[in-house]
Design a protein around this motif. Structure first.
Motif, PDB file in Angstrom:
ATOM      1  N   VAL A  28       3.216   2.414  -6.576  1.00  0.00           N
ATOM      2  CA  VAL A  28       2.155   2.772  -5.506  1.00  0.00           C
ATOM      3  C   VAL A  28       1.784   2.107  -4.507  1.00  0.00           C
ATOM      4  O   VAL A  28       1.614   2.528  -3.367  1.00  0.00           O
ATOM      5  CB  VAL A  28       0.776   3.071  -6.332  1.00  0.00           C
ATOM      6  CG1 VAL A  28       0.891   3.956  -7.436  1.00  0.00           C
ATOM      7  CG2 VAL A  28       0.551   1.572  -6.937  1.00  0.00           C
ATOM      8  N   GLU A  30       4.698   0.889  -2.671  1.00  0.00           N
ATOM      9  CA  GLU A  30       5.670   1.336  -1.975  1.00  0.00           C
ATOM     10  C   GLU A  30       5.130   2.815  -1.230  1.00  0.00           C
ATOM     11  O   GLU A  30       5.366   2.986  -0.166  1.00  0.00           O
ATOM     12  CB  GLU A  30       6.773   1.947  -2.864  1.00  0.00           C
ATOM     13  CG  GLU A  30       8.115   2.360  -1.983  1.00  0.00           C
ATOM     14  CD  GLU A  30       9.167   3.061  -2.592  1.00  0.00           C
ATOM     15  OE1 GLU A  30      10.075   3.508  -2.301  1.00  0.00           O
ATOM     16  OE2 GLU A  30       9.023   2.839  -3.916  1.00  0.00           O
ATOM     17  N   ALA A  31       4.380   3.357  -1.992  1.00  0.00           N
ATOM     18  CA  ALA A  31       3.669   4.624  -1.531  1.00  0.00           C
ATOM     19  C   ALA A  31       2.912   4.396  -0.339  1.00  0.00           C
ATOM     20  O   ALA A  31       2.896   5.072   0.825  1.00  0.00           O
ATOM     21  CB  ALA A  31       3.243   5.580  -2.683  1.00  0.00           C
ATOM     22  N   LYS A  34       4.879   3.226   2.885  1.00  0.00           N
ATOM     23  CA  LYS A  34       5.613   4.462   3.292  1.00  0.00           C
ATOM     24  C   LYS A  34       4.641   5.271   4.088  1.00  0.00           C
ATOM     25  O   LYS A  34       5.000   5.821   5.113  1.00  0.00           O
ATOM     26  CB  LYS A  34       6.283   5.247   2.389  1.00  0.00           C
ATOM     27  CG  LYS A  34       7.470   4.617   1.615  1.00  0.00           C
ATOM     28  CD  LYS A  34       8.672   4.144   2.584  1.00  0.00           C
ATOM     29  CE  LYS A  34       9.695   3.483   1.951  1.00  0.00           C
ATOM     30  NZ  LYS A  34      10.890   3.060   3.095  1.00  0.00           N
ATOM     31  N   VAL A  35       3.460   5.599   3.760  1.00  0.00           N
ATOM     32  CA  VAL A  35       2.509   6.145   4.458  1.00  0.00           C
ATOM     33  C   VAL A  35       1.693   5.565   5.545  1.00  0.00           C
ATOM     34  O   VAL A  35       1.722   6.131   6.811  1.00  0.00           O
ATOM     35  CB  VAL A  35       1.163   6.466   3.665  1.00  0.00           C
ATOM     36  CG1 VAL A  35       0.049   6.913   4.174  1.00  0.00           C
ATOM     37  CG2 VAL A  35       1.570   7.634   2.560  1.00  0.00           C
ATOM     38  N   LEU A  89       8.889  11.660   3.115  1.00  0.00           N
ATOM     39  CA  LEU A  89       7.707  11.316   2.228  1.00  0.00           C
ATOM     40  C   LEU A  89       7.809  11.937   0.909  1.00  0.00           C
ATOM     41  O   LEU A  89       7.753  11.383  -0.227  1.00  0.00           O
ATOM     42  CB  LEU A  89       6.378  11.451   2.722  1.00  0.00           C
ATOM     43  CG  LEU A  89       5.892  10.328   3.820  1.00  0.00           C
ATOM     44  CD1 LEU A  89       4.664  10.679   4.207  1.00  0.00           C
ATOM     45  CD2 LEU A  89       5.971   8.987   2.985  1.00  0.00           C
ATOM     46  N   CYS A  94       8.657   7.446  -5.281  1.00  0.00           N
ATOM     47  CA  CYS A  94       7.443   7.053  -5.549  1.00  0.00           C
ATOM     48  C   CYS A  94       6.245   8.224  -5.727  1.00  0.00           C
ATOM     49  O   CYS A  94       5.462   8.522  -6.323  1.00  0.00           O
ATOM     50  CB  CYS A  94       6.800   6.018  -4.690  1.00  0.00           C
ATOM     51  SG  CYS A  94       7.005   6.467  -3.018  1.00  0.00           S
ATOM     52  N   PHE A  95       6.613   9.424  -4.590  1.00  0.00           N
ATOM     53  CA  PHE A  95       5.690  10.484  -4.693  1.00  0.00           C
ATOM     54  C   PHE A  95       6.167  11.370  -5.589  1.00  0.00           C
ATOM     55  O   PHE A  95       5.262  12.206  -6.317  1.00  0.00           O
ATOM     56  CB  PHE A  95       5.819  10.884  -3.247  1.00  0.00           C
ATOM     57  CG  PHE A  95       5.150  10.512  -2.411  1.00  0.00           C
ATOM     58  CD1 PHE A  95       3.478  10.594  -2.306  1.00  0.00           C
ATOM     59  CD2 PHE A  95       5.528   9.522  -1.280  1.00  0.00           C
ATOM     60  CE1 PHE A  95       2.698   9.966  -1.290  1.00  0.00           C
ATOM     61  CE2 PHE A  95       4.493   8.693  -0.533  1.00  0.00           C
ATOM     62  CZ  PHE A  95       3.090   8.956  -0.422  1.00  0.00           C
ATOM     63  N   ILE A  98       4.243  10.188  -8.836  1.00  0.00           N
ATOM     64  CA  ILE A  98       2.649  10.333  -8.733  1.00  0.00           C
ATOM     65  C   ILE A  98       2.590  11.893  -8.751  1.00  0.00           C
ATOM     66  O   ILE A  98       1.718  11.999  -9.582  1.00  0.00           O
ATOM     67  CB  ILE A  98       2.300   9.909  -7.178  1.00  0.00           C
ATOM     68  CG1 ILE A  98       2.407   8.261  -7.086  1.00  0.00           C
ATOM     69  CG2 ILE A  98       0.830  10.352  -7.159  1.00  0.00           C
ATOM     70  CD1 ILE A  98       2.177   8.029  -5.973  1.00  0.00           C
ATOM     71  N   VAL A 145      -1.471  14.777   2.297  1.00  0.00           N
ATOM     72  CA  VAL A 145      -1.619  13.249   2.407  1.00  0.00           C
ATOM     73  C   VAL A 145      -2.443  12.617   3.429  1.00  0.00           C
ATOM     74  O   VAL A 145      -2.592  13.446   4.520  1.00  0.00           O
ATOM     75  CB  VAL A 145      -0.178  12.555   2.743  1.00  0.00           C
ATOM     76  CG1 VAL A 145      -0.026  11.007   3.023  1.00  0.00           C
ATOM     77  CG2 VAL A 145       1.016  12.931   1.791  1.00  0.00           C
ATOM     78  N   PHE A 223      -3.631  11.143  -2.022  1.00  0.00           N
ATOM     79  CA  PHE A 223      -2.583  12.225  -2.031  1.00  0.00           C
ATOM     80  C   PHE A 223      -3.154  13.200  -3.027  1.00  0.00           C
ATOM     81  O   PHE A 223      -3.398  13.032  -4.197  1.00  0.00           O
ATOM     82  CB  PHE A 223      -1.229  11.640  -2.724  1.00  0.00           C
ATOM     83  CG  PHE A 223      -0.123  12.551  -3.078  1.00  0.00           C
ATOM     84  CD1 PHE A 223       0.539  13.066  -1.856  1.00  0.00           C
ATOM     85  CD2 PHE A 223      -0.006  12.905  -4.396  1.00  0.00           C
ATOM     86  CE1 PHE A 223       1.652  13.868  -2.194  1.00  0.00           C
ATOM     87  CE2 PHE A 223       1.111  13.886  -4.599  1.00  0.00           C
ATOM     88  CZ  PHE A 223       1.778  14.434  -3.495  1.00  0.00           C
TER      89      PHE A 223
END
Length: 244
Positions: A28, A30-31, A34-35, A89, A94-95, A98, A145, A223
């Protein structure tokens, strides 16, 4: 995991928490990174920056029905650059994780409704294979997102979603969950601690919900996965509008 029950022992919200996975914090994290990177690459429109849920940038992908559409269709972005960033993304591990965890939590807390979503999505994809399913194994048709950097929503209901359906919200970022970022479920009179990396499922069309502010210098992203009520109407009507 912790269900919130009403006076008749019906699940009114589901605090899914997080997987028992030692690498989840890294994932999370990393998420969130990236966002943050994606936010710097996108020029958001005024409508994407200021909307009914709050004043923070938000982008959606998937397919929906409603908001002027005559039939179910993909959620499009006029900018190819924006489409590329959001699609990238979506493809990240990671996404995918999730989304997968939220999907499993949905099946656990409301199996009958989960099967209804699954059947509806399957019927829609058979009717129109060009519809873009955000995640191959997810029953939700759309995701959003919220790019923050301080995603704090005002009290609202997502009235376009299926009334008895479920919406999955995952929070991530760098914030102290004891001092902010709580989920407020106004109709239930509850304020729920919502740590980074956790997922909560609610019937977002029925329950007014919002978040408490976070502290200065902190970041919070979210998310969200959901399906528009119009999709279910369309399938129920034999792939026609209510009027037809």
């Amino acid at each position: 995991p912790c269900p919130i029950l009403d006076s008749e022992n019906r699940v009114a919200a589901f605090l899914a928490g997080r997987p028992r996975d030692e690498s989840w914090d890294v994932l999370v994290g990393e998420a969130a990174l990236k966002v943050e990177e994606a936010r710097g690459e996108i020029s958001f429109t005024e409508k994407q920056l200021h909307h009914g849920r709050g004043d923070f940038p938000a982008l959606s992908m998937g397919f929906a029905h409603g908001s002027g559409r005559k039939k179910p269709g993909n959620v499009y972005h006029t900018s190819t650059a924006v489409l590329t960033v959001v699609t990238t993304l979506l493809a990240l591990h990671c996404f995918q994780r999730i989304a997968g965890f939220a999907n499993g939590a949905f099946e656990a807390c409301a199996p009958a409704v989960f099967q209804y979503y699954l059947g509806t999505v399957g019927a829609l994809l058979e009717w129109n294979p060009a519809l873009h399913r955000p995640f191959p194994k997810s029953v939700w048709a759309t995701f959003t997102v919220n790019f923050g950097p301080a995603t704090v929503s005002r009290p609202h209901r997502d009235s376009a979603n299926l009334a008895f359906g479920w919406c999955a919200i995952t929070a991530f970022g760098r914030f102290d969950p004891d001092k902010g970022g709580h989920l407020i479920l106004w109709d239930l009179g509850l304020m729920v601690r919502f740590p980074p990396g956790s997922t909560i499922l609610i019937p977002s069309a029925l329950i007014t919900h919002s978040n408490t502010p976070i502290q200065k210098g902190e970041t919070r992203y979210s998310f969200v996965q959901y399906s528009a009520a119009g999709l279910f109407h369309w399938v129920y009507n034999g792939f026609r509008t209510d009027e037809d």
